[in-house]
Scaffold this motif. Structure first.
Motif, PDB file in Angstrom:
ATOM      1  N   PRO A  75       0.803  -1.221   0.000  1.00  0.00           N
ATOM      2  CA  PRO A  75       0.000   0.000   0.000  1.00  0.00           C
ATOM      3  C   PRO A  75       0.838   1.273   0.000  1.00  0.00           C
ATOM      4  CG  PRO A  75       0.079  -0.952   2.188  1.00  0.00           C
ATOM      5  CD  PRO A  75       0.745  -1.936   1.283  1.00  0.00           C
ATOM      6  N   GLU A  76       0.223   2.351  -0.431  1.00  0.00           N
ATOM      7  CA  GLU A  76       0.782   3.675  -0.185  1.00  0.00           C
ATOM      8  C   GLU A  76       0.509   4.031   1.274  1.00  0.00           C
ATOM      9  OE1 GLU A  76      -0.579   6.545  -2.991  1.00  0.00           O
ATOM     10  OE2 GLU A  76      -0.010   5.369  -4.739  1.00  0.00           O
ATOM     11  N   ARG A  77       1.064   5.148   1.719  1.00  0.00           N
ATOM     12  CA  ARG A  77       0.942   5.567   3.110  1.00  0.00           C
ATOM     13  C   ARG A  77       1.557   4.548   4.058  1.00  0.00           C
ATOM     14  NH1 ARG A  77       0.152  10.161   5.328  1.00  0.00           N
ATOM     15  NH2 ARG A  77      -1.224   9.334   6.939  1.00  0.00           N
ATOM     16  N   ALA A  78       2.498   3.772   3.560  1.00  0.00           N
ATOM     17  CA  ALA A  78       3.349   2.944   4.398  1.00  0.00           C
ATOM     18  C   ALA A  78       4.775   3.420   4.115  1.00  0.00           C
ATOM     19  CB  ALA A  78       3.171   1.468   4.055  1.00  0.00           C
ATOM     20  N   PHE A  79       5.781   2.737   4.645  1.00  0.00           N
ATOM     21  CA  PHE A  79       7.159   3.176   4.419  1.00  0.00           C
ATOM     22  C   PHE A  79       7.514   2.892   2.963  1.00  0.00           C
ATOM     23  CE2 PHE A  79      11.802   3.053   4.843  1.00  0.00           C
ATOM     24  CZ  PHE A  79      11.997   4.217   5.565  1.00  0.00           C
ATOM     25  N   SER A  80       7.699   3.943   2.186  1.00  0.00           N
ATOM     26  CA  SER A  80       7.778   3.818   0.737  1.00  0.00           C
ATOM     27  C   SER A  80       9.153   3.359   0.260  1.00  0.00           C
ATOM     28  CB  SER A  80       7.454   5.156   0.072  1.00  0.00           C
ATOM     29  OG  SER A  80       8.522   6.064   0.264  1.00  0.00           O
ATOM     30  N   THR A  81       9.195   2.942  -1.009  1.00  0.00           N
ATOM     31  CA  THR A  81      10.459   2.556  -1.642  1.00  0.00           C
ATOM     32  C   THR A  81      11.418   3.735  -1.698  1.00  0.00           C
ATOM     33  OG1 THR A  81       9.197   0.975  -2.967  1.00  0.00           O
ATOM     34  CG2 THR A  81      11.430   1.441  -3.690  1.00  0.00           C
ATOM     35  N   GLU A  82      10.903   4.924  -1.956  1.00  0.00           N
ATOM     36  CA  GLU A  82      11.748   6.123  -1.960  1.00  0.00           C
ATOM     37  C   GLU A  82      12.412   6.319  -0.603  1.00  0.00           C
ATOM     38  OE1 GLU A  82      12.577   8.176  -4.331  1.00  0.00           O
ATOM     39  OE2 GLU A  82      11.072   8.063  -5.923  1.00  0.00           O
ATOM     40  N   TYR A  83      11.641   6.165   0.473  1.00  0.00           N
ATOM     41  CA  TYR A  83      12.196   6.343   1.812  1.00  0.00           C
ATOM     42  C   TYR A  83      13.206   5.244   2.138  1.00  0.00           C
ATOM     43  CZ  TYR A  83       8.661   9.896   2.937  1.00  0.00           C
ATOM     44  OH  TYR A  83       7.885  11.023   2.972  1.00  0.00           O
ATOM     45  N   ALA A  84      12.899   4.019   1.715  1.00  0.00           N
ATOM     46  CA  ALA A  84      13.822   2.911   1.985  1.00  0.00           C
ATOM     47  C   ALA A  84      15.152   3.141   1.285  1.00  0.00           C
ATOM     48  CB  ALA A  84      13.200   1.592   1.543  1.00  0.00           C
ATOM     49  N   ARG A  85      15.093   3.620   0.052  1.00  0.00           N
ATOM     50  CA  ARG A  85      16.349   3.855  -0.652  1.00  0.00           C
ATOM     51  C   ARG A  85      17.129   5.008  -0.016  1.00  0.00           C
ATOM     52  NH1 ARG A  85      18.198   4.990  -6.891  1.00  0.00           N
ATOM     53  NH2 ARG A  85      20.030   3.630  -6.722  1.00  0.00           N
ATOM     54  N   LYS A  86      16.419   5.983   0.498  1.00  0.00           N
ATOM     55  CA  LYS A  86      17.082   7.051   1.246  1.00  0.00           C
ATOM     56  C   LYS A  86      17.870   6.475   2.411  1.00  0.00           C
ATOM     57  CE  LYS A  86      14.799   8.631   4.424  1.00  0.00           C
ATOM     58  NZ  LYS A  86      14.557   8.292   5.852  1.00  0.00           N
ATOM     59  N   ASP A  87      17.248   5.532   3.140  1.00  0.00           N
ATOM     60  CA  ASP A  87      17.918   4.943   4.297  1.00  0.00           C
ATOM     61  C   ASP A  87      19.136   4.116   3.892  1.00  0.00           C
ATOM     62  OD1 ASP A  87      16.047   6.136   5.867  1.00  0.00           O
ATOM     63  OD2 ASP A  87      15.254   4.293   6.748  1.00  0.00           O
ATOM     64  N   ILE A  88      19.027   3.346   2.804  1.00  0.00           N
ATOM     65  CA  ILE A  88      20.185   2.545   2.398  1.00  0.00           C
ATOM     66  C   ILE A  88      21.302   3.444   1.890  1.00  0.00           C
ATOM     67  CG2 ILE A  88      19.714   2.018  -0.039  1.00  0.00           C
ATOM     68  CD1 ILE A  88      20.654  -0.585   2.613  1.00  0.00           C
ATOM     69  N   SER A  89      20.956   4.620   1.368  1.00  0.00           N
ATOM     70  CA  SER A  89      22.000   5.569   0.968  1.00  0.00           C
ATOM     71  C   SER A  89      22.770   6.070   2.186  1.00  0.00           C
ATOM     72  CB  SER A  89      21.392   6.755   0.199  1.00  0.00           C
ATOM     73  OG  SER A  89      20.757   7.683   1.057  1.00  0.00           O
ATOM     74  N   TYR A  90      22.081   6.200   3.335  1.00  0.00           N
ATOM     75  CA  TYR A  90      22.783   6.592   4.559  1.00  0.00           C
ATOM     76  C   TYR A  90      23.762   5.494   4.983  1.00  0.00           C
ATOM     77  CZ  TYR A  90      19.098  10.180   5.163  1.00  0.00           C
ATOM     78  OH  TYR A  90      18.236  11.233   5.011  1.00  0.00           O
ATOM     79  N   THR A  91      23.363   4.241   4.802  1.00  0.00           N
ATOM     80  CA  THR A  91      24.257   3.127   5.106  1.00  0.00           C
ATOM     81  C   THR A  91      25.524   3.202   4.254  1.00  0.00           C
ATOM     82  OG1 THR A  91      22.361   1.702   5.572  1.00  0.00           O
ATOM     83  CG2 THR A  91      24.467   0.620   5.206  1.00  0.00           C
ATOM     84  N   LEU A  92      25.346   3.436   2.973  1.00  0.00           N
ATOM     85  CA  LEU A  92      26.496   3.476   2.063  1.00  0.00           C
ATOM     86  C   LEU A  92      27.378   4.688   2.359  1.00  0.00           C
ATOM     87  CD1 LEU A  92      24.660   2.318  -1.174  1.00  0.00           C
ATOM     88  CD2 LEU A  92      26.207   0.968   0.270  1.00  0.00           C
ATOM     89  N   ASP A  93      26.780   5.798   2.754  1.00  0.00           N
ATOM     90  CA  ASP A  93      27.573   6.962   3.167  1.00  0.00           C
ATOM     91  C   ASP A  93      28.391   6.637   4.416  1.00  0.00           C
ATOM     92  OD1 ASP A  93      26.585   8.508   1.106  1.00  0.00           O
ATOM     93  OD2 ASP A  93      25.093   9.541   2.331  1.00  0.00           O
ATOM     94  N   LEU A  94      27.752   5.968   5.378  1.00  0.00           N
ATOM     95  CA  LEU A  94      28.454   5.573   6.595  1.00  0.00           C
ATOM     96  C   LEU A  94      29.592   4.620   6.267  1.00  0.00           C
ATOM     97  CD1 LEU A  94      28.667   5.490   9.712  1.00  0.00           C
ATOM     98  CD2 LEU A  94      26.970   3.623   9.669  1.00  0.00           C
ATOM     99  N   ALA A  95      29.345   3.671   5.376  1.00  0.00           N
ATOM    100  CA  ALA A  95      30.378   2.708   4.990  1.00  0.00           C
ATOM    101  C   ALA A  95      31.581   3.413   4.372  1.00  0.00           C
ATOM    102  CB  ALA A  95      29.804   1.685   4.019  1.00  0.00           C
TER     103      ALA A  95
END
Length: 294
Positions: free
Chosen positions: A231-251
């Protein structure tokens, strides 16, 4: 008795704010660009703040539940931002997932105004936010953590002091990295089972009885991927990719290669390209299902 300000009344913020208003006994002010959540929260006594300046003037502890580090930066740095209005009595809390270095820089800037800052990213589901059973990973000095813990307990059952400012973000970012890699593995298992002629429901139910059992399997796998419901109005793919980008920045900042995280990033990117950016992020299973070996 402190007065609480709450900025960001979206999918997770609204129920957290509601639990604070119902359980804490404190006066709570809410701020959001959308009107509907403020109208709903008024029923439990949350008062609307007309501006960030008004919220800062009246509140002692200010929680932010915003979609990304960029939104946090805008709320703190804007023309009417919190950094213009905070005083020594304030404690600012970022409940979202933000870049580690950005959190530490904001903490320094608030400290220059005499105010305290904590990163306290949340984990678990929207239902957990409604039920007040979130997990919260806090980065703050010991005194700030002890002040905040009774308030965070209004919407969380697991509260972990991870270390100084930024430590909560490190733990949350790595939590999301492990979760997203697990969901990629579930998507691969799901499609492989289908192509091998196996009932995917039987697969997931059997995995849940063995060493492959996980929160991701029982929630993302069984409740979303198996019925193909994102569904929409859940944690979106855009938001998830934002979070994994933070992981890669940290790495990159600690000089380590994370090929598993890079795969999750690629799958999320493919899901966005396929038009699924606003859908619940386990939709990446559809990308896996559509793939063919060259």
């Amino acid at each position: 008795m402190v007065t609480i300000g709450f900025i960001g009344l979206g999918v997770m913020g609204e129920p957290m704010c509601r639990n604070l208003a119902r359980k804490s006994g404190a006066r709570v002010l809410g701020f959001d660009l959308a009107d509907a959540p403020l109208q709903r929260l008024a029923q439990v006594g949350v008062r609307r703040a007309a501006s960030l300046a008004e919220l800062a003037r009246e509140a002692d502890v200010i929680f932010m539940a915003l979609p990304s580090g960029k939104h946090v930066q805008a709320v703190c740095d804007g023309d009417d931002g919190l950094l213009r209005h905070v005083e020594a009595r304030h404690t600012i809390v970022d409940l979202g997932t933000s870049p580690v270095q950005a959190s530490r820089e904001l903490a320094s800037r608030f400290a220059a105004k005499g105010a305290a800052f904590a990163d306290a990213p949340i984990a678990r589901t929207r239902q957990a936010a409604e039920d007040g059973t979130l997990s919260v990973m806090v980065g703050a000095d010991a005194a700030t953590f002890e002040r905040l813990r009774p308030l965070i307990a209004m919407f969380a059952t697991d509260i972990t002091h991870c270390g100084g400012v930024g430590a909560g973000q490190v733990v949350k970012i790595l939590n999301n990295m492990v979760l997203m890699q697990t969901v990629v593995a579930l998507g691969e298992a799901l499609e492989t089972a289908k192509r091998a002629g196996l009932d995917p429901k039987l697969l997931f139910e059997t995995l849940a009885k063995g060493s492959a059992d996980s929160f991701a399997l029982r929630n993302h796998g069984m409740k979303a991927m198996l019925p193909d419901t994102f569904p929409e109005r859940a944690f979106s793919t855009e938001y998830a990719r934002k979070d994994i980008s933070y992981t890669l920045d940290l790495a990159r900042s600690v000089q380590i290669d994370l090929p598993g995280a890079e795969l999750a990033d690629r799958r999320l990117g493919e899901a966005i390209q396929a038009g699924y950016g606003d859908l619940y992020w386990p939709v990446l299973a559809r990308v896996i299902a559509a793939s063919r070996k060259a």
